[in-house]
Write an enzyme that holds these catalytic residues in place. Structure first.
Site, mmCIF file in Angstrom:
data_model
loop_
_atom_site.group_PDB
_atom_site.id
_atom_site.type_symbol
_atom_site.label_atom_id
_atom_site.label_comp_id
_atom_site.label_asym_id
_atom_site.label_seq_id
_atom_site.Cartn_x
_atom_site.Cartn_y
_atom_site.Cartn_z
ATOM 1 N N LEU A 255 27.653 6.406 10.509
ATOM 2 C CA LEU A 255 29.086 6.205 10.258
ATOM 3 C C LEU A 255 29.921 7.410 10.697
ATOM 4 C CD1 LEU A 255 29.057 4.419 6.768
ATOM 5 C CD2 LEU A 255 29.126 3.384 9.034
ATOM 6 N N GLU B 67 61.072 18.946 15.059
ATOM 7 C CA GLU B 67 62.400 19.519 15.269
ATOM 8 C C GLU B 67 62.317 20.987 15.685
ATOM 9 O OE1 GLU B 67 62.722 16.952 11.432
ATOM 10 O OE2 GLU B 67 61.160 17.906 12.638
ATOM 11 N N ARG C 149 31.311 9.164 17.612
ATOM 12 C CA ARG C 149 30.572 9.811 18.689
ATOM 13 C C ARG C 149 31.173 9.411 20.030
ATOM 14 N NH1 ARG C 149 27.154 7.823 14.923
ATOM 15 N NH2 ARG C 149 26.450 6.071 16.152
ATOM 16 N N CYS D 4 63.040 22.131 8.031
ATOM 17 C CA CYS D 4 63.609 21.842 9.346
ATOM 18 C C CYS D 4 65.138 21.760 9.294
ATOM 19 C CB CYS D 4 63.046 20.536 9.890
ATOM 20 S SG CYS D 4 61.288 20.626 10.281
#
Length: 368
Positions: free
Chosen positions: A208, A56, A211, A88
């Site tokens: 893990l 917003e 890449r 906001c």
């Protein structure tokens, strides 16, 4: 075009904008915003980065003080509290917005209807629930974490046509194509954690990691009841560079735990008498750490445990045009006695990826 049709059209654009924050804003939700004057879009914005301006505010900055009397379309209820950024709702009120169209109420405790109340108290007309299902679908992971305290769990595996994820001796490199593996790395790059069992860690010796690197760096979570993860593994060797969380059961050998901790790993002891209860304890802990998306990569027993606990929300499966003729099945465990009791997928997508069939969807639990 009716008012409702216009509202839906502008909200669709706001949802499209919101998706630009995927992987960048978590643990916050993805939010998009469109400001309209006399049926013409005058400004757009979306939440682009955690800690950065909300959608917003981003849109209001782009309308340059000319928002008086306009209608704002926002995919999630505007916040009304001071967090990393100002509320906001106050910015909307100060800008002179006349009407706010909201897709979904924000279940976060410090908002949850209060943002809408603040706008209405200032005389702004609020219309809520426009494309609510689509908005909740976009932020399903956020809604789950806020409403249950647990992260959204994605199960991923690659298998042959006969449903095998590895040979009987544990070899699995490589079942899927290079193009399919590229998609997996993209998936990893927006995760908060990646989960595997110790046996998978031993047999594949994976890093893990994503890449190339994605917008997020996932913690590597290893389910290792007795803290046996080898010090020579790539995971332990890189633990000081990328987080490794070793998840043990009560009573894991103290010397083994100390060895992993001294190498830079974190060890978390899950409480509970059964694997399913300990898994639920782990998910509660990951939720407490504000993790929103978690990827479970295997192996067979780990995937089976997550399904048995009804903990998988979404699957991504790569089916290679190969027949192994024996080996390890993708998902182990008790399963269902009847086909009618199998777990189903909805919102299914199918793609061809360099010879592989890529299927993704969300899990619907019946009675397996």
């Amino acid at each position: 075009m009716t008012l409702t049709e216009k509202d839906q059209l502008f909200m669709l654009r706001a949802l499209e904008l919101a998706a630009g924050g995927e992987g960048l804003v978590e643990p916050n939700p993805m939010v998009g915003c469109v400001i309209v004057q006399e049926d013409r879009v005058v400004a757009e914005g979306y939440h682009a980065q955690f800690g950065g301006p909300h959608a917003e505010v981003e849109a209001l900055q782009r309308v340059a003080g000319q928002a008086a009397g306009a209608t704002m379309y926002v995919t999630l209820e505007p916040c009304c509290h001071q967090g990393k950024t100002p509320p906001c709702s106050k910015a909307i009120i100060d800008a002179g917005i006349q009407r706010v169209v909201v897709a979904s109420v924000d279940p976060y405790a410090e908002v949850n209807g209060s943002g809408i109340e603040a706008l209405e108290a200032a005389g702004i007309v609020v219309s809520a629930g426009v494309l609510e299902d689509e908005a909740r679908d976009l932020n399903a992971a956020y809604f789950k974490r806020i409403e249950t305290g647990r992260p959204w769990v994605i199960a991923k595996w690659a298998m042959t046509l006969d449903g095998m994820i590895a040979t009987a001796k544990g070899n699995s490199q490589w079942i899927s194509s290079e193009a399919s593996r590229k998609i997996v790395h993209e998936l990893r790059g927006r995760m908060d954690a990646i989960v595997v069992g110790r046996r998978t860690a031993e047999e594949d010796d994976p890093l893990l990691t994503a890449r190339p690197a994605g917008p997020r760096t996932a913690a590597r979570v290893i389910l290792d009841s007795n803290a046996k993860l080898a010090s020579s593994s790539q995971l332990v060797k890189t633990a000081r560079e990328t987080p490794v969380l070793v998840v043990t059961q009560p009573g894991a050998p103290a010397e083994s735990v100390a060895r992993l901790v001294n190498a830079g790993c974190e060890v978390f002891g899950c409480q509970g008498e059964t694997p399913v209860v300990r898994l639920e304890s782990l998910l509660d802990e990951l939720g407490r750490r504000a993790m929103t998306n978690v990827l479970v990569e295997g192996g067979s027993h780990v995937l089976g445990s997550f399904f048995a606990a009804a903990a998988v929300d979404e699957v991504h499966v790569f089916i290679a045009p190969k027949v192994l003729g024996g080996g390890l099945s993708a998902v182990s465990g008790p399963g269902s006695d009847e086909i009618a009791g199998s777990w189903q997928l909805e919102n299914v997508r199918r793609e061809w990826i360099d010879g592989d069939t890529y299927i993704s969807g969300r899990v619907v639990y019946g009675t397996p």
